[in-house]
Design a protein around this motif. Structure first.
Motif, PDB file in Angstrom:
ATOM      1  N   GLY A  20       8.238   6.847  -1.760  1.00 57.99           N
ATOM      2  CA  GLY A  20       7.953   8.212  -2.199  1.00 57.99           C
ATOM      3  C   GLY A  20       7.219   9.038  -1.163  1.00 57.99           C
ATOM      4  O   GLY A  20       6.548  10.012  -1.504  1.00 57.99           O
ATOM      5  N   LEU A  21       7.333   8.653   0.104  1.00 56.55           N
ATOM      6  CA  LEU A  21       6.603   9.348   1.168  1.00 56.55           C
ATOM      7  C   LEU A  21       7.514  10.151   2.089  1.00 56.55           C
ATOM      8  O   LEU A  21       7.101  10.539   3.181  1.00 56.55           O
ATOM      9  N   SER A  22       8.722  10.434   1.652  1.00 55.36           N
ATOM     10  CA  SER A  22       9.653  11.209   2.483  1.00 55.36           C
ATOM     11  C   SER A  22       9.122  12.591   2.814  1.00 55.36           C
ATOM     12  O   SER A  22       9.355  13.115   3.896  1.00 55.36           O
ATOM     13  N   SER A  23       8.399  13.192   1.887  1.00 61.27           N
ATOM     14  CA  SER A  23       7.924  14.560   2.109  1.00 61.27           C
ATOM     15  C   SER A  23       6.578  14.606   2.831  1.00 61.27           C
ATOM     16  O   SER A  23       6.081  15.694   3.122  1.00 61.27           O
ATOM     17  N   ALA A  24       6.006  13.445   3.133  1.00 61.97           N
ATOM     18  CA  ALA A  24       4.770  13.423   3.926  1.00 61.97           C
ATOM     19  C   ALA A  24       5.118  13.813   5.355  1.00 61.97           C
ATOM     20  O   ALA A  24       6.286  13.863   5.741  1.00 61.97           O
ATOM     21  N   GLU A  25       4.105  14.093   6.135  1.00 59.39           N
ATOM     22  CA  GLU A  25       4.309  14.324   7.568  1.00 59.39           C
ATOM     23  C   GLU A  25       4.378  12.935   8.210  1.00 59.39           C
ATOM     24  O   GLU A  25       3.408  12.184   8.190  1.00 59.39           O
ATOM     25  N   ASN A  26       5.542  12.573   8.736  1.00 67.56           N
ATOM     26  CA  ASN A  26       5.784  11.214   9.200  1.00 67.56           C
ATOM     27  C   ASN A  26       5.974  11.151  10.711  1.00 67.56           C
ATOM     28  O   ASN A  26       6.790  11.884  11.279  1.00 67.56           O
ATOM     29  N   TRP A  27       5.228  10.237  11.330  1.00 69.33           N
ATOM     30  CA  TRP A  27       5.248  10.041  12.771  1.00 69.33           C
ATOM     31  C   TRP A  27       5.519   8.575  13.074  1.00 69.33           C
ATOM     32  O   TRP A  27       5.269   7.706  12.236  1.00 69.33           O
ATOM     33  N   ILE A  28       5.971   8.304  14.304  1.00 67.74           N
ATOM     34  CA  ILE A  28       6.162   6.936  14.764  1.00 67.74           C
ATOM     35  C   ILE A  28       5.734   6.856  16.231  1.00 67.74           C
ATOM     36  O   ILE A  28       6.059   7.739  17.026  1.00 67.74           O
ATOM     37  N   PHE A  29       4.928   5.828  16.558  1.00 68.93           N
ATOM     38  CA  PHE A  29       4.500   5.653  17.946  1.00 68.93           C
ATOM     39  C   PHE A  29       5.736   5.651  18.843  1.00 68.93           C
ATOM     40  O   PHE A  29       6.707   4.948  18.574  1.00 68.93           O
ATOM     41  N   ASN A  30       5.678   6.448  19.894  1.00 67.49           N
ATOM     42  CA  ASN A  30       6.825   6.631  20.772  1.00 67.49           C
ATOM     43  C   ASN A  30       6.384   6.571  22.230  1.00 67.49           C
ATOM     44  O   ASN A  30       6.738   7.423  23.031  1.00 67.49           O
ATOM     45  N   GLU A  41       0.808  -1.220   0.000  1.00 67.89           N
ATOM     46  CA  GLU A  41       0.000   0.000   0.000  1.00 67.89           C
ATOM     47  C   GLU A  41       0.848   1.281   0.000  1.00 67.89           C
ATOM     48  O   GLU A  41       0.440   2.291  -0.587  1.00 67.89           O
ATOM     49  N   LEU A  42       2.002   1.267   0.646  1.00 73.43           N
ATOM     50  CA  LEU A  42       2.798   2.492   0.763  1.00 73.43           C
ATOM     51  C   LEU A  42       3.175   3.114  -0.583  1.00 73.43           C
ATOM     52  O   LEU A  42       3.015   4.327  -0.752  1.00 73.43           O
ATOM     53  N   PRO A  43       3.664   2.352  -1.571  1.00 73.14           N
ATOM     54  CA  PRO A  43       3.976   2.989  -2.865  1.00 73.14           C
ATOM     55  C   PRO A  43       2.751   3.605  -3.530  1.00 73.14           C
ATOM     56  O   PRO A  43       2.858   4.640  -4.194  1.00 73.14           O
ATOM     57  N   LEU A  44       1.586   2.989  -3.346  1.00 74.87           N
ATOM     58  CA  LEU A  44       0.357   3.549  -3.916  1.00 74.87           C
ATOM     59  C   LEU A  44       0.022   4.886  -3.251  1.00 74.87           C
ATOM     60  O   LEU A  44      -0.394   5.837  -3.920  1.00 74.87           O
ATOM     61  N   LEU A  45       0.232   4.971  -1.946  1.00 71.83           N
ATOM     62  CA  LEU A  45       0.002   6.234  -1.243  1.00 71.83           C
ATOM     63  C   LEU A  45       1.040   7.284  -1.645  1.00 71.83           C
ATOM     64  O   LEU A  45       0.729   8.471  -1.721  1.00 71.83           O
ATOM     65  N   GLY A  46       2.262   6.840  -1.916  1.00 71.59           N
ATOM     66  CA  GLY A  46       3.288   7.767  -2.403  1.00 71.59           C
ATOM     67  C   GLY A  46       2.903   8.377  -3.741  1.00 71.59           C
ATOM     68  O   GLY A  46       3.052   9.586  -3.963  1.00 71.59           O
ATOM     69  N   GLY A 104      -8.032  -2.090   7.293  1.00 72.14           N
ATOM     70  CA  GLY A 104      -7.357  -2.944   6.329  1.00 72.14           C
ATOM     71  C   GLY A 104      -6.860  -2.103   5.161  1.00 72.14           C
ATOM     72  O   GLY A 104      -6.860  -0.874   5.204  1.00 72.14           O
ATOM     73  N   SER A 105      -6.453  -2.765   4.125  1.00 74.10           N
ATOM     74  CA  SER A 105      -5.928  -2.064   2.949  1.00 74.10           C
ATOM     75  C   SER A 105      -7.017  -1.238   2.283  1.00 74.10           C
ATOM     76  O   SER A 105      -8.141  -1.712   2.100  1.00 74.10           O
ATOM     77  N   ALA A 106      -6.660  -0.034   1.925  1.00 78.20           N
ATOM     78  CA  ALA A 106      -7.600   0.874   1.261  1.00 78.20           C
ATOM     79  C   ALA A 106      -7.614   0.603  -0.236  1.00 78.20           C
ATOM     80  O   ALA A 106      -6.565   0.354  -0.843  1.00 78.20           O
ATOM     81  N   VAL A 128     -10.213   5.993  -2.324  1.00 77.42           N
ATOM     82  CA  VAL A 128      -9.445   7.159  -1.876  1.00 77.42           C
ATOM     83  C   VAL A 128      -9.490   8.246  -2.942  1.00 77.42           C
ATOM     84  O   VAL A 128      -9.665   9.422  -2.630  1.00 77.42           O
ATOM     85  N   GLU A 129      -9.359   7.852  -4.200  1.00 75.03           N
ATOM     86  CA  GLU A 129      -9.440   8.811  -5.314  1.00 75.03           C
ATOM     87  C   GLU A 129     -10.813   9.478  -5.364  1.00 75.03           C
ATOM     88  O   GLU A 129     -10.905  10.691  -5.560  1.00 75.03           O
ATOM     89  N   LYS A 130     -11.865   8.697  -5.188  1.00 78.50           N
ATOM     90  CA  LYS A 130     -13.226   9.244  -5.200  1.00 78.50           C
ATOM     91  C   LYS A 130     -13.387  10.268  -4.074  1.00 78.50           C
ATOM     92  O   LYS A 130     -13.929  11.362  -4.288  1.00 78.50           O
ATOM     93  N   TRP A 131     -12.931   9.927  -2.865  1.00 79.88           N
ATOM     94  CA  TRP A 131     -12.997  10.847  -1.736  1.00 79.88           C
ATOM     95  C   TRP A 131     -12.195  12.120  -2.044  1.00 79.88           C
ATOM     96  O   TRP A 131     -12.656  13.230  -1.800  1.00 79.88           O
ATOM     97  N   SER A 132     -11.005  11.943  -2.603  1.00 75.69           N
ATOM     98  CA  SER A 132     -10.144  13.087  -2.947  1.00 75.69           C
ATOM     99  C   SER A 132     -10.828  13.996  -3.967  1.00 75.69           C
ATOM    100  O   SER A 132     -10.793  15.228  -3.836  1.00 75.69           O
ATOM    101  N   ASP A 133     -11.448  13.395  -4.987  1.00 77.83           N
ATOM    102  CA  ASP A 133     -12.156  14.189  -5.999  1.00 77.83           C
ATOM    103  C   ASP A 133     -13.269  15.016  -5.353  1.00 77.83           C
ATOM    104  O   ASP A 133     -13.482  16.172  -5.706  1.00 77.83           O
ATOM    105  N   GLN A 134     -13.988  14.420  -4.398  1.00 77.82           N
ATOM    106  CA  GLN A 134     -15.040  15.149  -3.693  1.00 77.82           C
ATOM    107  C   GLN A 134     -14.461  16.321  -2.897  1.00 77.82           C
ATOM    108  O   GLN A 134     -15.052  17.407  -2.867  1.00 77.82           O
TER     109      GLN A 134
END
Length: 166
Positions: A101-111, A62-67, A147-149, A154-160
């Motif tokens: 391709g998600l380096s420029s996203a806002e990235n967090w890790i449970f801490n 899923e991560l590359p698709l989100l990237g 689960g996996s989106a 996601v595209e439909k939601w984004s278009d809205q």
């Protein structure tokens, strides 16, 4: 014990395969109160909050698709939160984000050693299953995908969301 061995093997594989020239994403520590900080900082803007983990098989696909999605939809804020059950996977987390391709996203890790408290703060009904995606409209309406989106959803939601700004 098996989880630790698996996590170690995954970490080693990711570190060996990660290109040295890529910039590693910064990981913000996600602790008590972080969820409210994220919601405040993105208020009024559509946002995808994606909870994932290095040891999660479906997350790897899923991560590359989100990237790609993030690259194609700059008007949508993307927040990635590593919520893995295995602690201390910062290097592997950074490597997977960079390769996707998600380096420029806002990235967090449970801490926080008390991850149940963090999950409860996000959604009292969340038992910890990942991947988990929250689509948050500019009005603050949250749509949860367990689960996996499906990227078409996601595209439909984004278009809205993008149509609402026109």
């Amino acid at each position: 014990m098996k989880r630790h061995i698996l996590a170690g093997a995954i970490l080693l594989a990711l570190l060996v395969s990660a290109p040295a020239s890529e910039t590693q994403p910064q990981l913000k520590p996600f602790g008590q109160g972080s969820w409210q900080d994220i919601l405040r900082s993105h208020a009024g803007r559509p946002m995808i909050a994606h909870f994932w983990g290095v040891t999660c098989g479906p997350c790897k696909a899923e991560l590359p698709l989100l990237g790609e999605f993030m690259k194609d939809h700059p008007a949508i804020d993307v927040v990635m939160i590593s919520a893995d059950f295995v602690p201390d996977l910062s290097a592997a987390t950074q490597s997977m984000l960079a390769k996707s391709g998600l380096s420029s996203a806002e990235n967090w890790i449970f801490n926080d050693g008390f991850v149940e408290r963090l999950r409860f703060e996000i959604d009292p009904g969340w038992q910890g299953d990942i991947p988990r995606t929250l689509l948050i409209s500019r009005e603050g309406k949250i749509t949860t995908i367990e689960g996996s989106a499906e990227m078409t959803d996601v595209e439909k939601w984004s278009d809205q969301q993008e149509a609402a700004t026109r």
